[in-house]
Design an enzyme around this catalytic site. Sequence first.
Site, mmCIF file in Angstrom:
data_model
loop_
_atom_site.group_PDB
_atom_site.id
_atom_site.type_symbol
_atom_site.label_atom_id
_atom_site.label_comp_id
_atom_site.label_asym_id
_atom_site.label_seq_id
_atom_site.Cartn_x
_atom_site.Cartn_y
_atom_site.Cartn_z
ATOM 1 N N MET A 1 0.836 -1.206 0.000
ATOM 2 C CA MET A 1 0.000 0.000 0.000
ATOM 3 C C MET A 1 0.873 1.258 0.000
ATOM 4 O O MET A 1 0.388 2.354 0.317
ATOM 5 C CB MET A 1 -0.939 0.002 1.207
ATOM 6 C CG MET A 1 -1.888 -1.206 1.193
ATOM 7 S SD MET A 1 -3.417 -0.949 2.104
ATOM 8 C CE MET A 1 -2.793 -0.651 3.736
ATOM 9 N N GLY B 1 4.503 -10.360 4.091
ATOM 10 C CA GLY B 1 5.245 -10.275 5.343
ATOM 11 C C GLY B 1 4.565 -11.033 6.467
ATOM 12 O O GLY B 1 3.336 -11.034 6.590
ATOM 13 N N HIS C 1 9.266 -3.505 3.515
ATOM 14 C CA HIS C 1 8.813 -3.734 2.134
ATOM 15 C C HIS C 1 9.999 -4.101 1.239
ATOM 16 O O HIS C 1 9.916 -5.008 0.413
ATOM 17 C CB HIS C 1 8.163 -2.464 1.571
ATOM 18 C CG HIS C 1 6.895 -2.039 2.257
ATOM 19 N ND1 HIS C 1 6.808 -0.867 2.962
ATOM 20 C CD2 HIS C 1 5.671 -2.600 2.329
ATOM 21 C CE1 HIS C 1 5.577 -0.719 3.434
ATOM 22 N NE2 HIS C 1 4.866 -1.770 3.075
ATOM 23 N N GLN D 1 -10.565 -2.592 2.045
ATOM 24 C CA GLN D 1 -10.076 -3.280 3.239
ATOM 25 C C GLN D 1 -10.030 -2.364 4.458
ATOM 26 O O GLN D 1 -9.564 -2.774 5.520
ATOM 27 C CB GLN D 1 -8.713 -3.945 2.990
ATOM 28 C CG GLN D 1 -7.551 -2.998 2.809
ATOM 29 C CD GLN D 1 -6.305 -3.745 2.356
ATOM 30 O OE1 GLN D 1 -6.222 -4.258 1.245
ATOM 31 N NE2 GLN D 1 -5.307 -3.836 3.234
ATOM 32 N N GLN E 1 -3.198 -12.183 7.780
ATOM 33 C CA GLN E 1 -3.313 -11.903 6.348
ATOM 34 C C GLN E 1 -2.583 -12.971 5.530
ATOM 35 O O GLN E 1 -3.091 -13.445 4.506
ATOM 36 C CB GLN E 1 -2.729 -10.518 6.053
ATOM 37 C CG GLN E 1 -2.526 -10.230 4.583
ATOM 38 C CD GLN E 1 -2.090 -8.802 4.344
ATOM 39 O OE1 GLN E 1 -2.912 -7.887 4.434
ATOM 40 N NE2 GLN E 1 -0.823 -8.576 4.069
HETATM 41 P P1 AMP Z 1 1.429 -2.917 3.502
HETATM 42 O O1 AMP Z 1 2.003 -1.899 2.575
HETATM 43 O O2 AMP Z 1 1.426 -2.504 4.928
HETATM 44 O O3 AMP Z 1 0.128 -3.482 3.010
HETATM 45 O O4 AMP Z 1 2.445 -4.137 3.466
HETATM 46 C C1 AMP Z 1 2.826 -4.731 2.240
HETATM 47 C C2 AMP Z 1 3.570 -6.001 2.533
HETATM 48 O O5 AMP Z 1 4.718 -5.725 3.343
HETATM 49 C C3 AMP Z 1 2.731 -7.010 3.320
HETATM 50 O O6 AMP Z 1 2.990 -8.320 2.833
HETATM 51 C C4 AMP Z 1 3.229 -6.832 4.716
HETATM 52 O O7 AMP Z 1 3.069 -7.986 5.522
HETATM 53 C C5 AMP Z 1 4.697 -6.551 4.480
HETATM 54 N N1 AMP Z 1 5.290 -5.874 5.620
HETATM 55 C C6 AMP Z 1 4.798 -4.807 6.291
HETATM 56 N N2 AMP Z 1 5.589 -4.477 7.334
HETATM 57 C C7 AMP Z 1 6.612 -5.366 7.329
HETATM 58 C C8 AMP Z 1 7.760 -5.572 8.154
HETATM 59 N N3 AMP Z 1 8.007 -4.795 9.203
HETATM 60 N N4 AMP Z 1 8.599 -6.587 7.854
HETATM 61 C C9 AMP Z 1 8.347 -7.378 6.788
HETATM 62 N N5 AMP Z 1 7.288 -7.243 5.964
HETATM 63 C C10 AMP Z 1 6.431 -6.252 6.231
#
Ligand code: AMP
Length: 248
Positions: free
Chosen positions: A27, A143, A34, A58, A149
């Site tokens: 996002m 992640g 990321h 969501q 999720q």
């Molecule tokens: P988001 O942009 O928050 O939707 O996250 C995008 C992806 O990055 C998702 O698969 C998250 O689980 C992963 N993610 C977010 N924070 C972390 C983190 N601290 N370490 C590893 N992966 C992450």
Amino acid sequence: MEILHSFSELQLARNQFKGRLGLVPTMGALHEGHLSLIAQIRPKVDAVMATIFVNPTQFGPNEDFNKYPRQEKADLEKLEPLVNYVYLPKVVDIYSTGFNSHIHIGDVSEGLDGDFRPGHFDGVATVVNILFNQTRPQAAIFGEKDWQQLMVIKKLVADFSIPVEILSAPTLREADGLAMSSRNAYLTEQERKLAPLLYKYMKEYGLGAKEKLDAAGFSTQYVEQRWGRLLAAAYLGKTRLIDNIEIS
Ligand code: AMP
């Protein structure tokens, strides 16, 4: 890096690419967590595509969709040396006119965040399914920070026989233990100092972390065990933090 601004631009690029594609859905408001996903999928595929889409479906009506951090220029600068493609769809590229469907993944979507964020995982499963259909990746990475999720996406792929290999990556943390998250930017200076207690107390007190966190000024929604993990969600002021650790 090729920037794809619409579904039609994506289709042109995708039809020309014949190798193994790895997808990294996000996002935006990108942080090291990321970028670690990109590094981990990179050796498994011929090209990496990141997507940036703040998915309205969501977010609940009282959640942070409108104020979710958007920093496209900084994100593109971070992605430039690391990915082959970035897909930046608009809402109309993902949800065609009259869109009126959703996917509900039973069991794993229920409880924990499923209880406190009704409809959230339906929104996640639905958008990830659309992103998979549009981008047609051979592999995708998510992640472990968002453990529930990850369970939802693995079940989505299994239940619907989606031919995508799902990889997962460990949670990247700040030096003081706080799990990296785009939402950490919401924290005030004082809240930021308290925030690492979530991880600390989960490790020290297990299920008893709820009481300790509430005493420290958090408003804890749950601390529960599932999937061999301890999972928690708590508000610190207006910011909702989640985390999970392996049960040792
Ligand atoms: P988001 O942009 O928050 O939707 O996250 C995008 C992806 O990055 C998702 O698969 C998250 O689980 C992963 N993610 C977010 N924070 C972390 C983190 N601290 N370490 C590893 N992966 C992450």
